[in-house]
Write a protein that holds these residues in place. Structure first.
Motif, short mmCIF file in Angstrom:
data_model
loop_
_atom_site.label_atom_id
_atom_site.label_comp_id
_atom_site.label_asym_id
_atom_site.label_seq_id
_atom_site.Cartn_x
_atom_site.Cartn_y
_atom_site.Cartn_z
N VAL A 150 38.17 30.84 45.74
CA VAL A 150 38.52 30.33 44.41
C VAL A 150 38.33 31.40 43.35
CG1 VAL A 150 37.94 28.62 42.65
CG2 VAL A 150 37.98 27.96 45.07
N SER A 151 37.25 32.19 43.46
CA SER A 151 36.93 33.16 42.40
C SER A 151 37.99 34.25 42.27
CB SER A 151 35.56 33.79 42.68
OG SER A 151 35.58 34.50 43.91
N SER A 152 38.56 34.68 43.39
CA SER A 152 39.57 35.74 43.33
C SER A 152 40.99 35.21 43.52
CB SER A 152 39.28 36.78 44.42
OG SER A 152 39.40 36.20 45.72
N LYS A 153 41.11 33.90 43.74
CA LYS A 153 42.41 33.26 43.98
C LYS A 153 43.16 33.96 45.12
CE LYS A 153 42.80 31.67 39.20
NZ LYS A 153 43.61 31.66 37.97
N THR A 154 42.42 34.20 46.18
CA THR A 154 42.94 34.94 47.32
C THR A 154 42.72 34.17 48.61
OG1 THR A 154 42.46 37.05 46.22
CG2 THR A 154 42.79 37.11 48.60
N TYR A 155 43.71 34.21 49.49
CA TYR A 155 43.58 33.64 50.82
C TYR A 155 43.22 34.75 51.80
CZ TYR A 155 46.38 29.86 48.77
OH TYR A 155 46.84 28.87 47.96
N MET A 156 42.27 34.48 52.68
CA MET A 156 41.97 35.41 53.76
C MET A 156 42.39 34.78 55.08
SD MET A 156 38.43 37.37 54.84
CE MET A 156 37.59 35.96 55.61
N ILE A 157 43.20 35.49 55.84
CA ILE A 157 43.61 35.07 57.18
C ILE A 157 42.86 35.95 58.17
CG2 ILE A 157 45.53 34.76 58.78
CD1 ILE A 157 47.39 34.69 56.33
N TYR A 158 42.23 35.34 59.17
CA TYR A 158 41.40 36.11 60.10
C TYR A 158 41.55 35.55 61.51
CZ TYR A 158 38.49 32.17 58.55
OH TYR A 158 38.04 30.91 58.22
N ILE A 177 36.39 40.16 65.04
CA ILE A 177 37.17 39.39 64.08
C ILE A 177 37.78 40.33 63.04
CG2 ILE A 177 37.17 37.44 62.48
CD1 ILE A 177 36.43 36.73 65.38
N TYR A 178 39.09 40.21 62.81
CA TYR A 178 39.83 41.03 61.86
C TYR A 178 40.45 40.14 60.78
CZ TYR A 178 39.33 44.68 65.39
OH TYR A 178 38.80 45.58 66.27
N TYR A 179 40.91 40.77 59.68
CA TYR A 179 41.46 39.95 58.60
C TYR A 179 42.50 40.70 57.77
CZ TYR A 179 38.84 42.36 54.86
OH TYR A 179 38.36 43.29 53.96
N ILE A 180 43.31 39.90 57.07
CA ILE A 180 44.17 40.36 55.99
C ILE A 180 43.98 39.38 54.83
CG2 ILE A 180 45.92 41.46 57.44
CD1 ILE A 180 47.62 38.93 57.19
N THR A 181 44.41 39.76 53.63
CA THR A 181 44.36 38.84 52.50
C THR A 181 45.74 38.76 51.85
OG1 THR A 181 43.72 40.52 50.87
CG2 THR A 181 41.94 39.38 52.04
N THR A 182 45.96 37.67 51.13
CA THR A 182 47.21 37.48 50.40
C THR A 182 46.97 36.52 49.25
OG1 THR A 182 49.54 36.81 50.58
CG2 THR A 182 47.95 35.55 51.87
N LYS A 183 47.80 36.62 48.24
CA LYS A 183 47.75 35.66 47.13
C LYS A 183 48.95 34.73 47.14
CE LYS A 183 45.02 38.49 43.91
NZ LYS A 183 43.92 37.52 43.70
N ASP A 184 49.98 35.08 47.91
CA ASP A 184 51.23 34.32 47.85
C ASP A 184 51.90 34.11 49.21
OD1 ASP A 184 52.04 36.88 48.42
OD2 ASP A 184 53.08 37.21 46.51
N PHE A 185 51.33 34.56 50.28
CA PHE A 185 51.90 34.47 51.63
C PHE A 185 53.26 35.18 51.71
CE2 PHE A 185 48.80 31.08 51.48
CZ PHE A 185 48.16 31.22 52.69
N LYS A 186 53.41 36.19 50.86
CA LYS A 186 54.60 37.04 50.90
C LYS A 186 54.23 38.50 51.12
CE LYS A 186 57.22 33.94 47.87
NZ LYS A 186 57.88 33.78 46.54
N THR A 187 53.17 38.94 50.44
CA THR A 187 52.66 40.29 50.64
C THR A 187 51.22 40.20 51.12
OG1 THR A 187 51.94 40.45 48.32
CG2 THR A 187 54.15 41.24 48.86
N TYR A 188 50.85 41.15 51.99
CA TYR A 188 49.55 41.10 52.66
C TYR A 188 48.88 42.48 52.61
CZ TYR A 188 51.59 36.81 54.57
OH TYR A 188 52.20 35.58 54.71
N THR A 189 47.57 42.46 52.56
CA THR A 189 46.82 43.71 52.63
C THR A 189 46.80 44.22 54.06
OG1 THR A 189 44.75 42.50 52.96
CG2 THR A 189 45.34 43.06 50.68
#
Length: 310
Positions: free
Chosen positions: A134-142, A166-178
């Motif tokens: 919530v604080s960063s308005k970011t989704y983490m997929i792992y 365990i690995y991860y990426i993050t996204t704010k919009d499910f269009k671009t990912y780290t």
């Protein structure tokens, strides 16, 4: 006797909280058999008895990857109002499945997110999940992946020499990912991480996959940030059986961790008020026959009424 009294009190409080605290319904997403027929959903109003929706028929058939599977489906309600789902789409692909829905009935075109495509030695991508910060308005997929030679294989008898981290990426919009990064390395083979916020911290519940000496149980780690670093694991919180695929639910001040007793072909659960002392309530929960590795989330009663009608 004390254990029985505790369990009766727990059931009473759980039922009271479920009836008075919210007008929400708990939904459980899961797969059956090998995941070839797709997404299954069940519901509960007390967190204990779960009933299959749609006559336990699939809500969505898998379409991506060479294997076209939909194992370990994880669904969350996003800040954008959509339901976002990720899943294991193959035993050996370097990607995971993704789709979204406004109502759990109509789904977007399925995509394969190539999260480990740049890792030549990556053997798999298993049990992906999503957590929202919530604080960063970011989704983490792992998810869990074995990369050949990346870490010392402490357990030399590990099945097929799997050695997951365990690995991860993050996204704010499910269009671009780290870019993909390492999230969690407890020093041994681990899979099936699920992470939830708890006050100012995050709680990770995961499976210790060690075979020798045998673990195959559920443990917990903590972090101040969603992306870690995570603490030295605590536990196990499960008993003398093999458990995997944990998912969590909070009902009032009670935590419930559900898990797949995969060798026993049944689902189990433990409960706690402090994440330290756990009571096994497996005999008090019931799931549709054949339920495998799922996740739990909540929907509004109005949305549930539309879902069950259709």
């Amino acid at each position: 006797m004390k254990k029985l009294i505790f369990l009766l009190l727990f059931l009473f409080v759980l039922d009271a909280n479920a009836q008075t605290a919210t007008k929400e319904v708990y939904i459980f997403s899961y797969f059956k058999d090998n995941g070839q027929d797709g997404l299954h959903l069940a519901y509960s109003k007390n967190g204990l008895q779960w009933t299959a929706l749609n006559d336990d028929q699939s809500f969505l058939t898998p379409e991506v990857s060479k294997d076209k599977l939909m194992r370990d489906p994880c669904i969350i309600r996003g800040a954008d109002g959509l339901f976002h789902m990720v899943w294991t789409d193959s035993w050996t692909d370097k990607g995971i499945g993704y789709a979204s829905s406004p109502d759990l009935l109509h789904w977007s075109e399925q995509q394969q997110l190539p999260v480990m495509a740049k890792e030549q030695g990556a053997r798999n991508c298993w049990a992906p999940e999503i957590t929202y910060d919530v604080s960063s308005k970011t989704y983490m997929i792992y998810w869990a992946t074995t990369i050949d030679g990346r870490f010392p294989l402490i357990d030399s008898t590990s099945e097929s020499k799997y050695n997951h981290r365990i690995y991860y990426i993050t996204t704010k919009d499910f269009k671009t990912y780290t870019p993909t990064q390492l999230l969690f390395n407890p020093g041994y083979n681990c899979i099936d991480a699920t992470i939830v916020p708890y006050g100012k911290r995050f709680v990770m519940v995961f499976k210790d996959e060690t075979l020798n000496p045998v673990q195959k149980n559920i443990k917990i780690a903590y972090a101040d940030k969603l992306t870690g670093p995570y603490s030295k694991p605590e536990g196990p919180i499960t008993g003398n059986y093999w458990a995997e695929g944990p998912t969590t639910l909070r009902v009032g001040n009670k935590w419930i961790v559900y898990f797949d007793k995969y060798r026993d072909h049944q689902y189990g659960a433990v409960t706690s008020t402090d994440l330290k002392h756990w009571t096994d309530i497996s005999d008090s929960v019931s799931f549709p026959k054949g339920t495998r590795h799922g996740t739990v989330f909540k929907i509004a009663e109005a949305g549930f009424s539309r879902l069950i009608t259709k």
